[in-house]
Write an enzyme that holds these catalytic residues in place. Structure first.
Site, short mmCIF file in Angstrom:
data_model
loop_
_atom_site.label_atom_id
_atom_site.label_comp_id
_atom_site.label_asym_id
_atom_site.label_seq_id
_atom_site.Cartn_x
_atom_site.Cartn_y
_atom_site.Cartn_z
N CYS A 1 -7.79 8.48 11.65
CA CYS A 1 -6.61 9.04 10.97
C CYS A 1 -6.58 10.57 10.99
CB CYS A 1 -6.54 8.54 9.53
SG CYS A 1 -6.28 6.77 9.47
N HIS B 1 -1.79 13.38 5.45
CA HIS B 1 -1.91 12.07 6.11
C HIS B 1 -1.34 11.02 5.15
CE1 HIS B 1 -3.29 8.56 8.07
NE2 HIS B 1 -4.30 8.32 7.24
N ASN C 1 0.51 3.30 6.87
CA ASN C 1 -0.50 4.21 7.45
C ASN C 1 -0.47 4.06 8.97
OD1 ASN C 1 -2.76 5.55 8.33
ND2 ASN C 1 -4.15 4.65 6.82
N1 ACO Z 1 -2.33 -8.16 -2.21
C1 ACO Z 1 -2.76 -8.60 -3.39
N2 ACO Z 1 -4.00 -8.38 -3.85
C2 ACO Z 1 -4.82 -7.66 -3.07
C3 ACO Z 1 -4.43 -7.18 -1.82
C4 ACO Z 1 -3.12 -7.45 -1.39
N3 ACO Z 1 -2.65 -7.03 -0.21
N4 ACO Z 1 -5.46 -6.50 -1.27
C5 ACO Z 1 -6.46 -6.55 -2.15
N5 ACO Z 1 -6.09 -7.27 -3.23
C6 ACO Z 1 -6.87 -7.58 -4.42
C7 ACO Z 1 -8.35 -7.48 -4.19
O1 ACO Z 1 -8.84 -8.67 -3.59
C8 ACO Z 1 -8.86 -7.28 -5.58
O2 ACO Z 1 -8.90 -8.52 -6.21
P1 ACO Z 1 -10.13 -8.91 -7.18
O3 ACO Z 1 -10.07 -7.90 -8.29
O4 ACO Z 1 -9.80 -10.30 -7.59
O5 ACO Z 1 -11.36 -8.79 -6.33
C9 ACO Z 1 -7.77 -6.46 -6.26
O6 ACO Z 1 -6.60 -6.62 -5.43
C10 ACO Z 1 -8.10 -4.99 -6.39
O7 ACO Z 1 -8.65 -4.54 -5.14
P2 ACO Z 1 -9.10 -3.05 -4.93
O8 ACO Z 1 -9.62 -2.92 -3.54
O9 ACO Z 1 -9.93 -2.61 -6.08
O10 ACO Z 1 -7.69 -2.32 -5.06
P3 ACO Z 1 -7.39 -0.77 -5.04
O11 ACO Z 1 -6.63 -0.38 -6.23
O12 ACO Z 1 -8.60 0.03 -4.66
O13 ACO Z 1 -6.36 -0.69 -3.82
C11 ACO Z 1 -6.39 -0.04 -1.51
C12 ACO Z 1 -6.76 -1.11 -2.54
C13 ACO Z 1 -4.87 0.07 -1.51
C14 ACO Z 1 -6.89 -0.48 -0.15
C15 ACO Z 1 -7.02 1.30 -1.92
O14 ACO Z 1 -8.39 1.13 -2.17
C16 ACO Z 1 -6.83 2.35 -0.87
O15 ACO Z 1 -5.74 2.79 -0.60
N6 ACO Z 1 -7.94 2.81 -0.28
C17 ACO Z 1 -7.88 3.80 0.75
C18 ACO Z 1 -7.49 3.12 1.99
C19 ACO Z 1 -7.06 4.09 3.01
O16 ACO Z 1 -6.40 5.04 2.73
N7 ACO Z 1 -7.44 3.78 4.21
C20 ACO Z 1 -7.04 4.50 5.30
C21 ACO Z 1 -7.91 5.66 5.54
S1 ACO Z 1 -7.37 6.42 6.88
C22 ACO Z 1 -8.02 5.76 8.30
O17 ACO Z 1 -8.85 6.37 8.92
C23 ACO Z 1 -7.48 4.45 8.87
#
Ligand code: ACO
Length: 323
Positions: free
Chosen positions: A113, A250, A280
């Site tokens: 990214c 980003h 993203n």
């Molecule tokens: N729909 C519904 N529920 C979901 C989904 C979904 N799509 N995805 C995860 N959940 C659930 C999980 O299983 C978890 O359930 P549990 O509590 O029963 O275990 C719950 O939602 C909470 O999951 P978390 O991972 O704690 O959720 P969080 O608030 O952290 O959000 C997210 C997840 C959106 C991925 C966040 O962590 C994030 O944005 N992280 C950064 C990701 C990112 O930016 N990545 C790209 C980097 S750039 C690159 O180089 C590609």
């Protein structure tokens, strides 16, 4: 002194749009969860006839047109991608050929990214070092091809697209008041390589693989890493967050963007957000956002613009430029 000045910007997105509700038949998710946790409402998904090279070519042609230039004017192409058409040759070379160029040189840049910020910095160094006069800097991705469409924690987050800038080296003043790239800062730390990766490759499995991510871990590090490089470029340029006209981060997650802007003291109205439309798009996200903000008249000649990105590796970086 030579300065690398932006002459034009362009972007291309695949025809097909996938809305959050389109995922409910694929995985256990909801529009509400995706919107609240990420700010994403829709993303573009490439069809079979749309590739990283075809999207990159289209964005490059639009950037050239905006610059009033033709491929003959370009002598360097740096294309940032983690989803190349082939393992080799570089997709940049494919784009070079599609543009009808048989002069100059072209190569890919792989920093996930952060790829566009790395590519822009690399092109700037080539221009200032006298290796090139005018460069196309492209970020192009088809992340839909490496997603595990049964994994709700990743498949809802990414999209496809491309964006491009034309950079030209001009002799003139330096300093924060002059147009062009003022300062860049790049970082990486491979200790985090297992937190966001693709579980395949030519030298290991012999397969392309699928994206795997520990989202919470990425989130935990993102804001500190982003603010680290942003403070570095602002300090080296001798400006403060108050001097910025636009912050073009980003576009991974609206919550990361909001938290970074808050920590840096950048007002909401200066932040360009397109994650709602594009998801993203990895290396394409910053130039797609730039194209949107230039296209609707927000970013204008002379504006002070801050770009940043953070991604797999981890890699992270920032570029400060006067448009
Ligand atoms: N729909 C519904 N529920 C979901 C989904 C979904 N799509 N995805 C995860 N959940 C659930 C999980 O299983 C978890 O359930 P549990 O509590 O029963 O275990 C719950 O939602 C909470 O999951 P978390 O991972 O704690 O959720 P969080 O608030 O952290 O959000 C997210 C997840 C959106 C991925 C966040 O962590 C994030 O944005 N992280 C950064 C990701 C990112 O930016 N990545 C790209 C980097 S750039 C690159 O180089 C590609």
């Amino acid at each position: 002194m030579i300065r690398s000045v932006v002459r034009g910007v362009g972007a291309e997105t695949p025809r097909r749009i996938m809305h959050n509700n389109d995922f409910v038949n694929l995985v256990d998710t909801s529009d509400e969860w995706i919107t609240q946790r990420t700010g994403i409402r829709q993303r573009h998904i490439a069809s079979d006839d749309e590739t990283t090279a075809s999207l990159g070519e289209a964005a490059a042609r639009k950037a050239l047109s905006a610059a009033g230039m033709t491929p003959d004017d370009i002598d360097l192409i740096v294309l940032a991608t983690s989803t190349p058409n082939n393992t080799f040759p570089a997709t940049a070379v494919e784009v070079q050929h599609r543009l009808g160029m048989d002069h100059g040189f072209a190569f890919d840049m792989q920093a996930v990214c952060s790829g566009f910020v790395y590519a822009l910095t690399t092109a700037d160094l080539h221009i200032r070092g006298g290796m090139a006069k005018r460069a196309l800097v492209i970020g192009s991705e088809t992340f839909s091809r490496i997603l595990d469409w049964t994994d709700r924690t990743t498949c809802v987050l990414f999209g496809d697209g491309a964006g491009a800038l034309v950079l030209e080296g001009i002799e003139g003043e330096t300093g924060a008041g002059a147009r062009g790239i003022i300062a860049s800062s790049l970082r990486s730390d491979g200790v985090h390589r297992d937190k966001l990766y693709v579980d395949g490759g030519p030298s290991t499995t012999g397969t392309v693989g699928k994206l795997r991510m520990e989202g919470r871990e990425v989130f935990k590090h993102a804001v500190a890493m982003i603010t680290d490089v942003v403070e570095d470029v602002l300090g080296r340029a001798g400006v403060t967050a108050d001097d910025l006209d636009w912050f073009v981060p980003h576009q991974a997650n609206k919550r990361i963007i909001d938290a970074s802007a808050r920590k840096l003291g950048i007002a909401d109205e200066k932040v360009v957000i397109t994650v709602d439309r594009h998801g993203n798009t990895s290396a394409a996200s910053v130039p797609l956002a730039l194209d949107a903000a230039v296209g609707d008249g927000r970013i204008k000649k002379g504006d002070l613009v801050l770009l940043e990105a953070m991604g797999g590796g981890f890699t992270w970086g920032a570029v400060l430029l006067r448009w």
